[in-house]
Design an enzyme around this catalytic site. Structure first.
Site, short mmCIF file in Angstrom:
data_model
loop_
_atom_site.label_atom_id
_atom_site.label_comp_id
_atom_site.label_asym_id
_atom_site.label_seq_id
_atom_site.Cartn_x
_atom_site.Cartn_y
_atom_site.Cartn_z
N LEU A 1 4.97 -1.49 -1.13
CA LEU A 1 4.51 -0.26 -0.49
C LEU A 1 5.70 0.66 -0.27
O LEU A 1 6.70 0.24 0.33
CB LEU A 1 3.85 -0.58 0.85
CG LEU A 1 3.37 0.64 1.62
CD1 LEU A 1 2.15 1.25 0.94
CD2 LEU A 1 3.07 0.28 3.07
N LYS B 1 -1.66 1.88 0.27
CA LYS B 1 -1.72 1.40 1.66
C LYS B 1 -3.18 1.14 2.02
O LYS B 1 -3.81 1.85 2.80
CB LYS B 1 -1.07 2.41 2.60
CG LYS B 1 -0.63 1.80 3.94
CD LYS B 1 0.27 2.76 4.68
CE LYS B 1 0.66 2.23 6.06
NZ LYS B 1 1.51 1.03 6.00
N GLU C 1 8.99 -7.47 -0.11
CA GLU C 1 8.99 -6.81 1.20
C GLU C 1 8.54 -7.84 2.22
O GLU C 1 8.29 -9.00 1.89
CB GLU C 1 8.03 -5.61 1.18
CG GLU C 1 6.61 -5.97 0.76
CD GLU C 1 5.74 -4.75 0.47
OE1 GLU C 1 6.09 -3.64 0.93
OE2 GLU C 1 4.71 -4.91 -0.21
N TYR D 1 -5.06 3.54 4.93
CA TYR D 1 -4.64 3.84 6.30
C TYR D 1 -3.21 4.34 6.31
O TYR D 1 -2.48 4.28 5.31
CB TYR D 1 -4.78 2.62 7.19
CG TYR D 1 -3.74 1.53 6.96
CD1 TYR D 1 -2.69 1.36 7.85
CD2 TYR D 1 -3.82 0.66 5.86
CE1 TYR D 1 -1.74 0.36 7.65
CE2 TYR D 1 -2.89 -0.33 5.67
CZ TYR D 1 -1.85 -0.48 6.57
OH TYR D 1 -0.91 -1.46 6.37
#
Length: 292
Positions: A207, A151, A183, A36
């Protein structure tokens, strides 16, 4: 959270979101075999379109699924979707799954017809109270898979981490692996100490953040920037901590694990960054057309 906007795109058609349907045999539903992308829209203009869809193309390559559209086709699809939902400020969610086959097999189907879906939603609002006080976070140990650079829609670990944060009454979970910051559950992380901005480097554990990259580009003009490993001790001892995401720009984190960061209020470097992003949004909204 406000309701999403009423029109969506599904496999070549614009339909009412409430009427959109896919097969329960879709591999995105059965296996999370899908990727996505999310990008913000300001004044009807997509922000960092090229960067977001370069990342989508990379995610598709990594799961060995051919991109169903060129950048130009994606742009046209989303322009229409945004216009059908009234333009203005929003964000667009795009998902591509490997599609469906009649059955449930782990191996890729021989013939692939991807499922392509996109919808738009109002942007989250960073309130005046949050702007004055900043956000809060907890640290959590990393129990995700080893390809966080894709992702993927397989976000169960991230969902559990975000819920852990919600259960603790805070805004975000900052993920730590072997004593080092990775993250957030849905954000990138920055720390500032003695006027120097640092953020962890891209790897299979993180990511690649498009908003992160935009923030680094803006910060490079006003302060030293280091892309390097950041320890949990550095996080807790930082003068300022920021998180970034496509739908929220860059936000200050002023408490982590119950303890204040710096003065416990949003710091001066974040205020400068927030002003820089506001100017960038205004410039984008005033442009006459998309820049793919």
């Amino acid at each position: 959270m406000p309701e999403p906007l009423p029109q969506c795109y599904l496999n070549g058609e614009y339909v009412a979101l409430r009427d959109a349907r896919i097969s329960p045999l879709d591999r995105g539903f059965l296996f999370g075999d899908s990727v996505y992308e999310v990008l913000p829209v300001f004044g009807g203009r997509m922000f960092l379109f090229r960067e977001h869809f370069d990342r989508l193309a990379r995610s598709l390559r990594e799961i060995r699924l051919e991109n169903p559209h060129t950048h130009e086709q994606w742009r046209d699809i989303l322009e229409q979707l945004i216009a059908r939902n009234g333009g203005g400020n929003c964000y667009v969610y795009v998902q591509v799954s490997r599609g469906m086959e009649y059955g449930r097999n782990h191996a890729f189907p021989a013939v692939v017809k991807p499922t392509v879906f996109a919808m738009a939603s109002p942007l989250p609002v960073f309130t005046d109270a949050q702007r004055a006080a900043g956000l809060s976070a907890i640290t959590v140990e990393d129990f995700r898979w080893s390809r966080c650079d894709i992702k993927s829609t397989a976000l169960l670990a991230n969902v559990l981490m975000k819920q852990q944060a919600a259960d603790a009454g805070v805004n975000e979970a900052i993920i730590v692996r072997d004593g080092h910051v990775m993250e957030g559950s849905s954000t990138s992380v920055f720390v500032i100490k003695n006027g120097v901005l640092a953020t962890p480097p891209n790897s299979h554990s993180i990511l690649p953040g498009t908003t992160r990259d935009a923030a680094l580009s803006l910060a490079t003009n006003v302060m030293p920037v280091e892309i390097r490993s950041v320890s949990i001790d550095e996080l807790r001892a930082a003068d300022e901590v920021w998180i970034s995401a496509a739908t929220r720009d860059v936000l200050p984190v002023t408490r982590i694990d119950g303890a204040p960061i710096g003065t416990g209020r949003p710091g001066p470097a974040w205020h400068r960054m927030a002003d820089a992003f506001a100017q960038l949004r205004q410039q984008l909204a005033s442009t006459p057309a998309y820049t793919p």
